[in-house]
Design an enzyme around this catalytic site. Structure first.
Site, PDB file in Angstrom:
ATOM      1  CB  CYS A   1      26.762  19.549  44.863  1.00 20.83           C
ATOM      2  SG  CYS A   1      27.574  18.475  46.246  1.00 20.83           S
TER       3      CYS A   1
ATOM      4  CD  GLN B   1      21.105  13.755  52.627  1.00 20.15           C
ATOM      5  OE1 GLN B   1      20.761  13.729  53.943  1.00 20.15           O
ATOM      6  NE2 GLN B   1      21.988  14.880  52.111  1.00 20.15           N
TER       7      GLN B   1
ATOM      8  CG  ASN C   1      20.440  15.437  47.311  1.00 18.24           C
ATOM      9  OD1 ASN C   1      19.980  14.655  46.574  1.00 18.24           O
ATOM     10  ND2 ASN C   1      20.842  16.455  47.103  1.00 18.24           N
TER      11      ASN C   1
ATOM     12  CB  ALA D   1      32.168  11.105  57.690  1.00 10.66           C
ATOM     13  CG  HIS D   2      29.871  16.152  55.128  1.00 12.19           C
ATOM     14  ND1 HIS D   2      29.125  17.008  54.777  1.00 12.19           N
ATOM     15  CD2 HIS D   2      30.136  15.560  53.970  1.00 12.19           C
ATOM     16  CE1 HIS D   2      28.817  17.174  53.518  1.00 12.19           C
ATOM     17  NE2 HIS D   2      29.467  16.177  53.004  1.00 12.19           N
TER      18      HIS D   2
END
Length: 383
Positions: A324, A179, A151, A200-201
Protein backbone atom coordinates in the site's frame (compact mmCIF):
# COMPACT_ATOMS: atom_id res chain seq x y z
CA UNK A 1 15.92 -15.53 -16.60
CA UNK A 2 12.30 -16.58 -16.05
CA UNK A 3 9.99 -14.35 -14.03
CA UNK A 4 9.92 -15.23 -10.34
CA UNK A 5 7.31 -13.75 -8.02
CA UNK A 6 8.47 -13.17 -4.43
CA UNK A 7 5.87 -10.65 -3.30
CA UNK A 8 3.15 -12.91 -1.92
CA UNK A 9 2.67 -10.72 1.17
CA UNK A 10 1.33 -8.11 -1.25
CA UNK A 11 -0.99 -10.51 -3.07
CA UNK A 12 -1.09 -14.16 -4.03
CA UNK A 13 -2.03 -16.01 -7.20
CA UNK A 14 -5.69 -17.01 -7.41
CA UNK A 15 -6.14 -20.78 -7.25
CA UNK A 16 -7.67 -22.56 -10.28
CA UNK A 17 -10.49 -23.94 -8.12
CA UNK A 18 -11.20 -20.42 -6.85
CA UNK A 19 -11.42 -19.08 -10.41
CA UNK A 20 -13.74 -21.91 -11.37
CA UNK A 21 -16.04 -21.29 -8.41
CA UNK A 22 -16.18 -17.56 -9.19
CA UNK A 23 -16.75 -18.14 -12.91
CA UNK A 24 -19.96 -20.04 -12.20
CA UNK A 25 -21.38 -16.97 -10.46
CA UNK A 26 -20.11 -14.59 -13.12
CA UNK A 27 -21.32 -16.54 -16.12
CA UNK A 28 -24.08 -18.94 -15.10
CA UNK A 29 -25.66 -18.09 -11.75
CA UNK A 30 -26.76 -14.47 -11.81
CA UNK A 31 -28.77 -13.35 -8.81
CA UNK A 32 -28.98 -10.70 -6.08
CA UNK A 33 -28.87 -12.38 -2.65
CA UNK A 34 -31.56 -9.98 -1.42
CA UNK A 35 -34.06 -11.10 -4.07
CA UNK A 36 -36.66 -13.66 -3.03
CA UNK A 37 -36.90 -15.52 -6.35
CA UNK A 38 -34.90 -18.65 -7.16
CA UNK A 39 -31.95 -16.74 -8.65
CA UNK A 40 -31.67 -14.66 -5.48
CA UNK A 41 -32.08 -17.65 -3.17
CA UNK A 42 -29.32 -19.49 -5.01
CA UNK A 43 -26.97 -16.51 -4.69
CA UNK A 44 -27.85 -16.17 -1.00
CA UNK A 45 -27.07 -19.85 -0.40
CA UNK A 46 -23.69 -19.46 -2.08
CA UNK A 47 -22.85 -16.47 0.13
CA UNK A 48 -23.82 -18.37 3.28
CA UNK A 49 -21.79 -21.43 2.26
CA UNK A 50 -18.74 -19.18 1.83
CA UNK A 51 -19.44 -17.53 5.18
CA UNK A 52 -19.34 -20.95 6.83
CA UNK A 53 -15.97 -21.70 5.18
CA UNK A 54 -14.42 -18.40 6.30
CA UNK A 55 -15.80 -18.83 9.82
CA UNK A 56 -14.32 -22.34 10.01
CA UNK A 57 -10.92 -20.97 8.99
CA UNK A 58 -10.79 -18.65 12.04
CA UNK A 59 -12.77 -20.72 14.53
CA UNK A 60 -15.80 -18.43 14.53
CA UNK A 61 -19.51 -18.93 13.93
CA UNK A 62 -20.88 -17.90 10.55
CA UNK A 63 -23.14 -15.28 12.14
CA UNK A 64 -20.04 -13.44 13.42
CA UNK A 65 -18.49 -12.97 9.93
CA UNK A 66 -19.17 -9.72 8.07
CA UNK A 67 -17.95 -9.60 4.46
CA UNK A 68 -16.11 -6.40 3.46
CA UNK A 69 -14.27 -5.08 0.42
CA UNK A 70 -10.94 -6.23 1.89
CA UNK A 71 -8.61 -5.99 4.86
CA UNK A 72 -8.49 -2.19 4.78
CA UNK A 73 -12.23 -1.82 5.14
CA UNK A 74 -12.25 -4.49 7.83
CA UNK A 75 -9.62 -2.57 9.84
CA UNK A 76 -11.42 0.74 9.35
CA UNK A 77 -14.75 -0.78 10.34
CA UNK A 78 -13.27 -2.45 13.41
CA UNK A 79 -11.75 0.72 14.83
CA UNK A 80 -14.41 3.24 13.88
CA UNK A 81 -17.33 0.93 14.64
CA UNK A 82 -15.99 0.06 18.10
CA UNK A 83 -15.06 3.56 19.27
CA UNK A 84 -18.30 5.11 18.05
CA UNK A 85 -20.28 2.46 19.89
CA UNK A 86 -18.32 3.13 23.09
CA UNK A 87 -17.64 6.88 22.87
CA UNK A 88 -19.76 7.60 25.94
CA UNK A 89 -17.65 5.17 27.98
CA UNK A 90 -14.22 6.50 26.96
CA UNK A 91 -12.26 8.09 24.13
CA UNK A 92 -8.84 6.45 24.36
CA UNK A 93 -7.40 3.84 21.97
CA UNK A 94 -4.14 1.86 22.16
CA UNK A 95 -2.41 0.54 19.06
CA UNK A 96 1.19 0.10 17.89
CA UNK A 97 3.65 2.03 15.75
CA UNK A 98 4.10 -0.96 13.41
CA UNK A 99 0.51 -1.46 12.29
CA UNK A 100 -0.56 -1.53 8.66
CA UNK A 101 -1.57 1.92 7.46
CA UNK A 102 -5.18 0.74 7.34
CA UNK A 103 -5.03 0.91 11.14
CA UNK A 104 -2.55 3.78 11.57
CA UNK A 105 -4.33 6.18 9.24
CA UNK A 106 -7.68 5.31 10.80
CA UNK A 107 -6.19 6.02 14.22
CA UNK A 108 -5.03 9.43 13.01
CA UNK A 109 -8.53 10.24 11.85
CA UNK A 110 -9.87 9.20 15.24
CA UNK A 111 -7.50 11.75 16.78
CA UNK A 112 -8.95 14.41 14.47
CA UNK A 113 -12.40 13.45 15.75
CA UNK A 114 -11.35 14.05 19.37
CA UNK A 115 -10.18 10.58 20.43
CA UNK A 116 -6.76 10.02 22.02
CA UNK A 117 -4.47 7.32 20.66
CA UNK A 118 -1.35 5.83 22.25
CA UNK A 119 1.12 4.19 19.84
CA UNK A 120 3.21 1.48 21.52
CA UNK A 121 6.66 0.95 19.98
CA UNK A 122 8.27 -2.45 19.44
CA UNK A 123 11.64 -3.71 20.57
CA UNK A 124 14.54 -4.16 18.12
CA UNK A 125 13.09 -7.49 16.93
CA UNK A 126 9.92 -5.78 15.83
CA UNK A 127 7.81 -7.33 18.59
CA UNK A 128 5.63 -5.27 20.91
CA UNK A 129 5.69 -6.23 24.57
CA UNK A 130 2.39 -7.08 26.24
CA UNK A 131 3.68 -5.27 29.32
CA UNK A 132 4.14 -2.11 27.25
CA UNK A 133 0.56 -2.37 26.06
CA UNK A 134 -0.53 -2.82 29.68
CA UNK A 135 1.29 0.37 30.70
CA UNK A 136 -0.49 2.30 27.94
CA UNK A 137 -3.97 1.38 29.19
CA UNK A 138 -6.07 3.96 31.00
CA UNK A 139 -9.45 3.96 32.73
CA UNK A 140 -10.97 5.52 29.60
CA UNK A 141 -9.38 3.04 27.12
CA UNK A 142 -12.12 1.41 25.03
CA UNK A 143 -10.13 -0.40 22.34
CA UNK A 144 -6.76 -2.07 21.81
CA UNK A 145 -5.72 -2.90 18.23
CA UNK A 146 -2.56 -4.96 17.68
CA UNK A 147 -1.73 -6.84 14.48
CA UNK A 148 -1.06 -10.58 14.74
CA UNK A 149 1.77 -10.80 12.16
CA UNK A 150 3.63 -7.79 10.82
CA UNK A 151 3.31 -7.47 7.07
CA UNK A 152 6.84 -6.11 6.56
CA UNK A 153 8.94 -8.32 8.84
CA UNK A 154 6.79 -11.35 9.66
CA UNK A 155 7.22 -10.71 13.41
CA UNK A 156 4.50 -12.44 15.43
CA UNK A 157 3.00 -10.26 18.13
CA UNK A 158 1.92 -11.64 21.56
CA UNK A 159 -1.76 -11.28 20.74
CA UNK A 160 -2.92 -13.99 23.14
CA UNK A 161 -1.31 -12.19 26.08
CA UNK A 162 -2.71 -8.87 24.89
CA UNK A 163 -6.15 -10.38 24.37
CA UNK A 164 -6.16 -11.77 27.91
CA UNK A 165 -5.04 -8.41 29.24
CA UNK A 166 -7.80 -6.56 27.42
CA UNK A 167 -10.44 -9.03 28.55
CA UNK A 168 -9.31 -8.69 32.16
CA UNK A 169 -9.75 -4.90 31.92
CA UNK A 170 -13.07 -5.06 30.04
CA UNK A 171 -11.54 -3.46 26.93
CA UNK A 172 -12.34 -4.48 23.35
CA UNK A 173 -9.48 -6.11 21.45
CA UNK A 174 -9.04 -6.04 17.66
CA UNK A 175 -6.31 -7.83 15.75
CA UNK A 176 -5.41 -7.41 12.09
CA UNK A 177 -4.87 -11.06 11.16
CA UNK A 178 -4.44 -10.50 7.42
CA UNK A 179 -0.89 -11.94 7.41
CA UNK A 180 -1.55 -14.48 10.17
CA UNK A 181 -4.46 -16.41 8.67
CA UNK A 182 -2.47 -17.82 5.70
CA UNK A 183 0.09 -19.42 8.03
CA UNK A 184 -1.12 -19.84 11.61
CA UNK A 185 -3.96 -21.84 13.20
CA UNK A 186 -6.12 -18.82 13.96
CA UNK A 187 -8.80 -19.42 16.62
CA UNK A 188 -10.68 -16.34 17.76
CA UNK A 189 -11.56 -17.83 21.16
CA UNK A 190 -7.96 -18.84 21.84
CA UNK A 191 -6.67 -15.34 21.17
CA UNK A 192 -9.59 -13.68 22.94
CA UNK A 193 -10.25 -11.04 20.29
CA UNK A 194 -13.56 -9.25 19.85
CA UNK A 195 -12.79 -8.12 16.31
CA UNK A 196 -10.48 -9.65 13.68
CA UNK A 197 -9.65 -8.65 10.10
CA UNK A 198 -8.86 -10.99 7.21
CA UNK A 199 -8.36 -10.57 3.46
CA UNK A 200 -8.95 -13.11 0.67
CA UNK A 201 -6.15 -12.11 -1.69
CA UNK A 202 -3.46 -12.96 0.87
CA UNK A 203 -4.56 -16.61 0.84
CA UNK A 204 -4.99 -17.33 -2.89
CA UNK A 205 -8.44 -15.81 -3.14
CA UNK A 206 -9.58 -12.82 -5.21
CA UNK A 207 -8.75 -9.18 -4.56
CA UNK A 208 -11.47 -6.84 -3.33
CA UNK A 209 -13.04 -9.10 -0.72
CA UNK A 210 -12.31 -9.53 2.97
CA UNK A 211 -14.10 -10.08 6.25
CA UNK A 212 -14.42 -8.66 9.73
CA UNK A 213 -15.10 -11.00 12.61
CA UNK A 214 -17.36 -9.36 15.19
CA UNK A 215 -17.84 -11.44 18.32
CA UNK A 216 -21.47 -11.86 19.30
CA UNK A 217 -22.49 -9.13 21.77
CA UNK A 218 -19.58 -6.81 20.90
CA UNK A 219 -20.54 -3.11 20.99
CA UNK A 220 -20.04 -2.04 17.38
CA UNK A 221 -21.80 0.08 14.76
CA UNK A 222 -21.50 -0.27 10.97
CA UNK A 223 -19.77 2.15 8.60
CA UNK A 224 -22.19 1.78 5.71
CA UNK A 225 -25.94 2.36 5.69
CA UNK A 226 -28.62 1.87 3.06
CA UNK A 227 -29.72 -1.76 3.26
CA UNK A 228 -30.06 -4.75 5.54
CA UNK A 229 -27.34 -6.87 3.95
CA UNK A 230 -24.90 -8.72 6.21
CA UNK A 231 -27.55 -8.76 8.97
CA UNK A 232 -27.64 -4.99 8.91
CA UNK A 233 -23.89 -4.65 9.51
CA UNK A 234 -22.78 -3.63 6.00
CA UNK A 235 -25.20 -2.13 3.51
CA UNK A 236 -24.80 -2.82 -0.21
CA UNK A 237 -25.34 -5.71 -2.59
CA UNK A 238 -22.92 -8.50 -1.78
CA UNK A 239 -20.00 -9.24 -4.10
CA UNK A 240 -21.21 -12.78 -4.73
CA UNK A 241 -18.37 -13.98 -7.03
CA UNK A 242 -15.75 -12.50 -4.69
CA UNK A 243 -17.38 -14.02 -1.61
CA UNK A 244 -17.66 -17.41 -3.30
CA UNK A 245 -13.97 -17.19 -4.26
CA UNK A 246 -13.07 -16.27 -0.69
CA UNK A 247 -14.96 -19.29 0.59
CA UNK A 248 -13.23 -21.62 -1.87
CA UNK A 249 -9.80 -20.26 -0.90
CA UNK A 250 -10.61 -20.60 2.81
CA UNK A 251 -11.65 -24.23 2.40
CA UNK A 252 -8.50 -24.98 0.36
CA UNK A 253 -6.22 -23.33 2.92
CA UNK A 254 -7.78 -24.98 5.97
CA UNK A 255 -6.76 -28.38 4.66
CA UNK A 256 -3.14 -27.35 3.98
CA UNK A 257 -2.15 -24.59 6.40
CA UNK A 258 -0.37 -26.75 8.98
CA UNK A 259 2.24 -27.89 6.42
CA UNK A 260 2.85 -24.37 5.13
CA UNK A 261 5.17 -23.10 7.86
CA UNK A 262 7.71 -25.91 7.45
CA UNK A 263 7.76 -25.28 3.71
CA UNK A 264 8.21 -21.52 4.21
CA UNK A 265 11.05 -22.10 6.69
CA UNK A 266 12.89 -24.20 4.12
CA UNK A 267 12.35 -21.54 1.44
CA UNK A 268 13.77 -18.86 3.74
CA UNK A 269 16.87 -20.98 4.43
CA UNK A 270 17.48 -21.71 0.74
CA UNK A 271 16.92 -18.11 -0.33
CA UNK A 272 19.19 -16.58 2.30
CA UNK A 273 21.90 -19.13 1.59
CA UNK A 274 21.83 -18.29 -2.13
CA UNK A 275 21.88 -14.53 -1.48
CA UNK A 276 24.83 -14.80 0.91
CA UNK A 277 26.69 -17.02 -1.50
CA UNK A 278 26.70 -14.21 -4.07
CA UNK A 279 26.58 -11.05 -1.95
CA UNK A 280 28.09 -11.90 1.40
CA UNK A 281 26.76 -10.49 4.65
CA UNK A 282 23.22 -9.14 4.70
CA UNK A 283 21.21 -7.82 7.64
CA UNK A 284 18.05 -9.79 8.36
CA UNK A 285 15.33 -7.77 10.11
CA UNK A 286 12.81 -10.60 10.30
CA UNK A 287 13.07 -12.50 13.62
CA UNK A 288 13.87 -16.20 13.59
CA UNK A 289 10.61 -16.99 15.41
CA UNK A 290 8.51 -14.94 13.01
CA UNK A 291 6.57 -16.14 9.99
CA UNK A 292 9.35 -17.38 7.66
CA UNK A 293 7.31 -16.56 4.56
CA UNK A 294 8.07 -12.85 5.10
CA UNK A 295 11.76 -11.99 4.93
CA UNK A 296 13.02 -8.41 5.30
CA UNK A 297 16.69 -7.99 4.37
CA UNK A 298 19.09 -5.05 4.16
CA UNK A 299 21.89 -4.97 1.60
CA UNK A 300 24.60 -2.68 3.05
CA UNK A 301 25.73 -0.02 0.60
CA UNK A 302 22.88 -0.65 -1.83
CA UNK A 303 19.88 1.57 -2.53
CA UNK A 304 16.73 -0.53 -2.10
CA UNK A 305 14.94 1.55 -4.70
CA UNK A 306 17.66 0.95 -7.31
CA UNK A 307 17.88 -2.73 -6.41
CA UNK A 308 14.12 -3.13 -6.71
CA UNK A 309 14.10 -1.61 -10.19
CA UNK A 310 16.98 -3.80 -11.32
CA UNK A 311 15.30 -6.91 -9.95
CA UNK A 312 12.18 -6.02 -11.87
CA UNK A 313 14.21 -5.76 -15.07
CA UNK A 314 15.45 -9.29 -14.39
CA UNK A 315 11.93 -10.61 -13.76
CA UNK A 316 12.11 -10.84 -9.98
CA UNK A 317 9.21 -9.32 -8.04
CA UNK A 318 9.92 -8.11 -4.51
CA UNK A 319 8.87 -5.11 -2.44
CA UNK A 320 10.31 -2.26 -0.41
CA UNK A 321 7.63 -2.77 2.23
CA UNK A 322 3.86 -2.72 2.41
CA UNK A 323 2.25 -2.89 -1.02
CA UNK A 324 0.00 0.00 0.00
CA UNK A 325 3.00 2.32 0.34
CA UNK A 326 5.68 0.75 -1.86
CA UNK A 327 5.02 3.38 -4.53
CA UNK A 328 6.14 6.00 -2.04
CA UNK A 329 9.73 7.09 -1.46
CA UNK A 330 9.08 7.36 2.26
CA UNK A 331 11.15 4.93 4.38
CA UNK A 332 9.42 2.06 6.13
CA UNK A 333 7.66 3.19 9.30
CA UNK A 334 7.99 -0.35 10.66
CA UNK A 335 11.79 -0.48 10.35
CA UNK A 336 12.06 3.04 11.74
CA UNK A 337 9.93 2.07 14.74
CA UNK A 338 12.36 -0.81 15.34
CA UNK A 339 15.12 1.79 15.78
CA UNK A 340 17.01 1.11 12.55
CA UNK A 341 18.99 3.94 11.00
CA UNK A 342 17.96 5.66 7.79
CA UNK A 343 20.79 4.12 5.73
CA UNK A 344 19.80 0.62 6.78
CA UNK A 345 16.10 1.27 6.22
CA UNK A 346 16.75 2.59 2.72
CA UNK A 347 18.77 -0.50 1.82
CA UNK A 348 16.07 -2.98 2.85
CA UNK A 349 13.72 -5.10 0.76
CA UNK A 350 10.94 -7.54 1.58
CA UNK A 351 10.80 -10.95 -0.08
CA UNK A 352 7.73 -13.06 0.60
CA UNK A 353 6.78 -16.62 -0.28
CA UNK A 354 3.62 -18.70 -0.52
CA UNK A 355 2.71 -22.35 -0.16
CA UNK A 356 3.08 -22.60 -3.94
CA UNK A 357 6.61 -21.11 -4.10
CA UNK A 358 9.26 -23.73 -4.92
CA UNK A 359 12.82 -24.24 -3.66
CA UNK A 360 14.07 -24.03 -7.23
CA UNK A 361 12.52 -20.59 -7.62
CA UNK A 362 13.98 -19.15 -4.42
CA UNK A 363 17.41 -20.63 -5.07
CA UNK A 364 17.53 -19.15 -8.57
CA UNK A 365 16.14 -15.81 -7.40
CA UNK A 366 18.47 -15.64 -4.39
CA UNK A 367 21.57 -16.04 -6.52
CA UNK A 368 20.33 -13.41 -8.95
CA UNK A 369 19.47 -11.01 -6.13
CA UNK A 370 22.94 -11.42 -4.62
CA UNK A 371 24.71 -10.88 -7.96
CA UNK A 372 22.66 -7.81 -8.86
CA UNK A 373 23.03 -6.30 -5.38
CA UNK A 374 26.81 -6.82 -5.49
CA UNK A 375 27.02 -4.84 -8.74
CA UNK A 376 25.02 -1.98 -7.21
CA UNK A 377 27.10 -1.50 -4.04
CA UNK A 378 28.15 2.11 -3.66
CA UNK A 379 31.92 2.67 -3.27
CA UNK A 380 32.91 1.96 0.31
CA UNK A 381 29.40 0.91 1.17
CA UNK A 382 29.69 -2.86 1.63
CA UNK A 383 31.43 -4.64 4.42
Amino acid sequence: MRAIYLDHAATTFVLPEVREAMARHLEERVGNPSSIHEFGRRAKAAVEDAREAVAALIGATAAEVVFTSGGTEADNAALVGAVLALRDRGRHVVTTAIEHHAVLYTARHLEEWGFEVTYVHPGPRGVVGAEDVARALRPDTVLVSVMWVNNETGAVQPVRDIGALAKERGILFHTDAVQAVPWLPVEVDAVGCDLLSVSAHKLHGPQGIGALYVRKGTPWVPLLYGGTQERGRRAGTENVPGIVGFGAAAAWLKARRTAGLDHAARLREVFLGAVREEFGKVLVHSPEDGIPAILNVAFPGVSAETLLMNLDLHGIAASSGSACTSGSLEPSHVLQAMGLGDAVVRSSLRFSFSIQTTEEEVREAGRAVGRIARRLVRPGGHG
